[in-house]
Design an enzyme around this catalytic site. Structure first.
Site, PDB file in Angstrom:
ATOM      1  N   ARG A 174      -0.742  -9.495  12.831  1.00  0.00           N
ATOM      2  CA  ARG A 174      -1.342  -8.528  11.895  1.00  0.00           C
ATOM      3  C   ARG A 174      -2.047  -9.244  10.741  1.00  0.00           C
ATOM      4  NH1 ARG A 174       3.872  -5.532  10.606  1.00  0.00           N
ATOM      5  NH2 ARG A 174       2.708  -4.469   8.970  1.00  0.00           N
ATOM      6  N   ARG A 225      12.181  -4.849   5.307  1.00  0.00           N
ATOM      7  CA  ARG A 225      11.681  -3.467   5.253  1.00  0.00           C
ATOM      8  C   ARG A 225      12.434  -2.552   6.218  1.00  0.00           C
ATOM      9  NH1 ARG A 225       5.526  -2.056   5.525  1.00  0.00           N
ATOM     10  NH2 ARG A 225       5.532  -3.483   7.280  1.00  0.00           N
ATOM     11  N   ARG A 244      10.483  -1.434  11.817  1.00  0.00           N
ATOM     12  CA  ARG A 244       9.307  -1.256  12.660  1.00  0.00           C
ATOM     13  C   ARG A 244       9.234  -2.375  13.696  1.00  0.00           C
ATOM     14  NH1 ARG A 244       4.479  -0.205   8.359  1.00  0.00           N
ATOM     15  NH2 ARG A 244       3.398  -1.504   9.885  1.00  0.00           N
ATOM     16  N   ARG A 280     -10.012  -0.012   8.475  1.00  0.00           N
ATOM     17  CA  ARG A 280      -9.580  -1.361   8.842  1.00  0.00           C
ATOM     18  C   ARG A 280     -10.739  -2.197   9.353  1.00  0.00           C
ATOM     19  NH1 ARG A 280      -4.102  -0.229   8.444  1.00  0.00           N
ATOM     20  NH2 ARG A 280      -3.065  -1.970   9.426  1.00  0.00           N
ATOM     21  N   LYS A 310       0.839  -1.210   0.000  1.00  0.00           N
ATOM     22  CA  LYS A 310       0.000   0.000   0.000  1.00  0.00           C
ATOM     23  C   LYS A 310       0.870   1.255   0.000  1.00  0.00           C
ATOM     24  CE  LYS A 310      -2.129  -1.183   3.836  1.00  0.00           C
ATOM     25  NZ  LYS A 310      -1.506  -2.501   4.081  1.00  0.00           N
TER      26      LYS A 310
HETATM   27  P1  G5P Z   1       0.013   0.285   8.809  1.00  0.00           P
HETATM   28  O1  G5P Z   1       1.197   1.131   8.882  1.00  0.00           O
HETATM   29  O2  G5P Z   1      -1.150   0.689   7.982  1.00  0.00           O
HETATM   30  P2  G5P Z   1      -0.062  -2.305   7.501  1.00  0.00           P
HETATM   31  O3  G5P Z   1       0.181  -3.503   8.339  1.00  0.00           O
HETATM   32  O4  G5P Z   1      -1.425  -2.168   6.981  1.00  0.00           O
HETATM   33  O5  G5P Z   1       0.537  -1.148   8.394  1.00  0.00           O
HETATM   34  P3  G5P Z   1       2.204  -2.017   6.046  1.00  0.00           P
HETATM   35  O6  G5P Z   1       2.920  -3.016   6.905  1.00  0.00           O
HETATM   36  O7  G5P Z   1       2.555  -0.586   6.187  1.00  0.00           O
HETATM   37  O8  G5P Z   1       0.706  -2.225   6.203  1.00  0.00           O
HETATM   38  P4  G5P Z   1       2.147  -1.803   3.165  1.00  0.00           P
HETATM   39  O9  G5P Z   1       2.119  -0.341   3.297  1.00  0.00           O
HETATM   40  O10 G5P Z   1       0.961  -2.491   2.541  1.00  0.00           O
HETATM   41  O11 G5P Z   1       2.431  -2.519   4.553  1.00  0.00           O
HETATM   42  O12 G5P Z   1       3.411  -2.307   2.372  1.00  0.00           O
HETATM   43  P5  G5P Z   1       4.763  -1.515   1.943  1.00  0.00           P
HETATM   44  O13 G5P Z   1       5.399  -0.882   3.134  1.00  0.00           O
HETATM   45  O14 G5P Z   1       4.512  -0.697   0.732  1.00  0.00           O
HETATM   46  O15 G5P Z   1       5.637  -2.779   1.477  1.00  0.00           O
HETATM   47  C1  G5P Z   1       6.117  -3.704   2.425  1.00  0.00           C
HETATM   48  C2  G5P Z   1       7.611  -3.979   2.144  1.00  0.00           C
HETATM   49  O16 G5P Z   1       7.710  -4.660   0.904  1.00  0.00           O
HETATM   50  C3  G5P Z   1       8.478  -2.721   1.992  1.00  0.00           C
HETATM   51  O17 G5P Z   1       9.781  -2.987   2.473  1.00  0.00           O
HETATM   52  C4  G5P Z   1       8.530  -2.495   0.461  1.00  0.00           C
HETATM   53  O18 G5P Z   1       9.716  -1.806   0.053  1.00  0.00           O
HETATM   54  C5  G5P Z   1       8.547  -3.940  -0.016  1.00  0.00           C
HETATM   55  N1  G5P Z   1       7.945  -4.169  -1.333  1.00  0.00           N
HETATM   56  C6  G5P Z   1       6.905  -3.548  -1.943  1.00  0.00           C
HETATM   57  N2  G5P Z   1       6.668  -4.080  -3.143  1.00  0.00           N
HETATM   58  C7  G5P Z   1       7.583  -5.104  -3.306  1.00  0.00           C
HETATM   59  C8  G5P Z   1       7.850  -6.036  -4.336  1.00  0.00           C
HETATM   60  O19 G5P Z   1       7.196  -6.047  -5.374  1.00  0.00           O
HETATM   61  N3  G5P Z   1       8.852  -6.922  -4.113  1.00  0.00           N
HETATM   62  C9  G5P Z   1       9.607  -6.929  -2.972  1.00  0.00           C
HETATM   63  N4  G5P Z   1      10.581  -7.837  -2.841  1.00  0.00           N
HETATM   64  N5  G5P Z   1       9.386  -6.048  -1.973  1.00  0.00           N
HETATM   65  C10 G5P Z   1       8.390  -5.151  -2.140  1.00  0.00           C
HETATM   66  O20 G5P Z   1      -0.550  -0.002  10.266  1.00  0.00           O
HETATM   67  C11 G5P Z   1       0.302  -0.348  11.310  1.00  0.00           C
HETATM   68  C12 G5P Z   1      -0.491  -0.487  12.572  1.00  0.00           C
HETATM   69  O21 G5P Z   1      -1.111   0.751  12.911  1.00  0.00           O
HETATM   70  C13 G5P Z   1      -2.404   0.548  13.459  1.00  0.00           C
HETATM   71  C14 G5P Z   1      -2.551  -0.965  13.639  1.00  0.00           C
HETATM   72  O22 G5P Z   1      -2.039  -1.299  14.896  1.00  0.00           O
HETATM   73  C15 G5P Z   1      -1.646  -1.501  12.516  1.00  0.00           C
HETATM   74  O23 G5P Z   1      -1.215  -2.824  12.762  1.00  0.00           O
HETATM   75  N6  G5P Z   1      -3.417   1.098  12.553  1.00  0.00           N
HETATM   76  C16 G5P Z   1      -4.733   1.062  12.760  1.00  0.00           C
HETATM   77  N7  G5P Z   1      -5.482   0.548  13.777  1.00  0.00           N
HETATM   78  C17 G5P Z   1      -6.816   0.676  13.667  1.00  0.00           C
HETATM   79  N8  G5P Z   1      -7.432   1.255  12.615  1.00  0.00           N
HETATM   80  C18 G5P Z   1      -6.720   1.780  11.589  1.00  0.00           C
HETATM   81  N9  G5P Z   1      -7.339   2.353  10.535  1.00  0.00           N
HETATM   82  C19 G5P Z   1      -5.313   1.700  11.630  1.00  0.00           C
HETATM   83  N10 G5P Z   1      -4.329   2.109  10.800  1.00  0.00           N
HETATM   84  C20 G5P Z   1      -3.176   1.728  11.370  1.00  0.00           C
HETATM   85 MG    MG Z   2       2.302   1.009   4.933  1.00  0.00          MG
END
Ligand code: G5P
Ligand code: MG
Length: 225
Positions: free
Chosen positions: A171, A127, A160, A93, A19
Site C-alpha cells: 500500500r 490498529r 484489517r 487515489r 485520515k
Molecule cells: P483505505 O481504507 O482508504 P488507507 O490505506 O488509505 O485505507 P487507512 O489505512 O485507512 O488508509 P488512515 O485512515 O489514513 O489509514 O489512518 P487511521 O486509520 O486514521 O490511523 C491509522 C492508525 O493509527 C489507527 O489505529 C489510529 O488509531 C492510529 N493513529 C492515528 N493517529 C495516531 C497518532 O497520532 N499516534 C498513534 N500512535 N496512532 C495514531 O483503503 C483501503 C483499500 O481500499 C481500496 C484500496 O485497495 C485500499 O488499499 N480503496 C481504493 N481503491 C481504489 N480507489 C480508491 N479511491 C480506493 N479507496 C479505497
Molecule cells: Mg482510513
C-alpha cells in the site's frame, strides 16, 4: 478558496496517516458527512455483495481496486448526500479519479496529511476497527474502553487483512507511485492545504483552525478527541 453553497472536502494522505482519525474529529465538530471509500468497500465485503467479492481481491493484497468499481460505489454514496456538506476520505487515489470527481462535484478544499512512513508502519500494527461503523482504535493511541470491543456498540473489533506487514508495504508503494499527480491537480486548482506532523494531536489544531475559517464549527474545540 471558492465559497460554494455546500462545503465539500477531500482528505488525502498515505495509508495510516490518520485520515480516518482526523475525519472523525472533523465530523464531530462540523456539519459534515464522512464518506470513506475504504469503509464502504470493507462493508460490501462483509455483506458479501458482488462489488465486495470483486474488491476483496485487490484490497487484501494492498492494490487499488479498479476505477469502475470505486466510481460506482462513490457516486452512489455521494448521491445520498447531494444536499449536505461532505468529507471524502480515501478518494481520489489516482489523478483520473481526482479529475472525474472535480468534473461532477467541485471540491472546496483538499486536505493533505503528511506523516513520516516509519511512524505509520508502527501505528498500523496496533490498529483495530469496528467494521459496521468504520470507528478506528489503536492499542497505543486511542485504545477502546474494553479491549477488543467497540466503545459505542460493544461489538467485536477486528484487524484489517491489509494491515498485515506485506500488504502495508504494498500500500505504501502504491501510494508513493500515485500521490504526486493528485496533489499537483489540487494545487493547480488552488485548493490544496497541507498539514505535517508526527501525531494526529499535533496536526488536528491546525486542521480545526483552517476549517473554522471556512465553515462554522458546531462544537468549539475544547477537548483533544
Ligand atoms: P483505505 O481504507 O482508504 P488507507 O490505506 O488509505 O485505507 P487507512 O489505512 O485507512 O488508509 P488512515 O485512515 O489514513 O489509514 O489512518 P487511521 O486509520 O486514521 O490511523 C491509522 C492508525 O493509527 C489507527 O489505529 C489510529 O488509531 C492510529 N493513529 C492515528 N493517529 C495516531 C497518532 O497520532 N499516534 C498513534 N500512535 N496512532 C495514531 O483503503 C483501503 C483499500 O481500499 C481500496 C484500496 O485497495 C485500499 O488499499 N480503496 C481504493 N481503491 C481504489 N480507489 C480508491 N479511491 C480506493 N479507496 C479505497
Ligand atoms: Mg482510513
Amino acid at each position: 478558496m471558492k465559497m460554494l453553497k455546500t462545503f465539500r472536502a477531500v482528505i488525502l494522505g498515505a495509508p495510516g496517516s490518520g485520515k480516518g482519525t482526523i475525519s472523525a474529529r472533523i465530523v464531530r465538530r462540523f456539519d459534515m458527512v464522512h464518506v470513506s471509500s475504504g469503509d464502504l468497500l470493507r462493508r460490501s465485503i462483509v455483506e458479501g455483495s458482488k462489488v465486495g467479492l470483486e474488491a476483496k481481491k485487490y484490497i487484501d493484497g494492498g492494490q487499488l481496486v479498479p476505477d469502475e468499481i470505486i466510481f460506482n460505489v462513490i457516486t452512489s454514496e455521494l448521491g445520498k448526500h447531494s444536499k449536505e456538506n461532505w468529507l471524502l476520505d480515501g478518494f481520489p487515489r489516482t489523478r483520473n479519479q481526482a479529475e472525474q470527481l472535480f468534473s461532477k462535484e467541485p471540491v472546496s478544499v483538499a486536505i493533505n496529511l503528511i506523516v513520516p512512513f516509519e511512524i505509520i508502519i508502527e501505528r498500523i500494527k496496533g490498529r483495530w476497527v469496528h467494521l459496521p461503523s468504520g470507528r478506528v482504535y489503536n492499542t497505543d493511541f486511542n485504545a477502546p474502553k474494553v479491549p477488543g470491543k467497540d466503545d459505542i456498540t460493544g461489538e467485536p473489533l477486528v484487524q484489517r487483512k491489509d494491515d498485515q506487514p506485506e500488504a502495508v508495504q504494498k500500500r505504501l508503494e502504491v501510494y508513493e507511485n500515485t500521490f504526486r499527480p493528485i496533489l499537483d491537480f489540487y494545487r493547480s486548482k488552488g485548493i490544496l492545504e497541507e498539514f505535517k506532523g508526527k501525531t494526529s494531536d499535533e496536526i488536528w489544531p491546525y486542521v480545526f483552525k483552517f476549517l473554522s475559517s471556512h465553515i462554522t464549527p458546531e462544537i468549539e474545540e475544547s477537548s483533544k478527541n
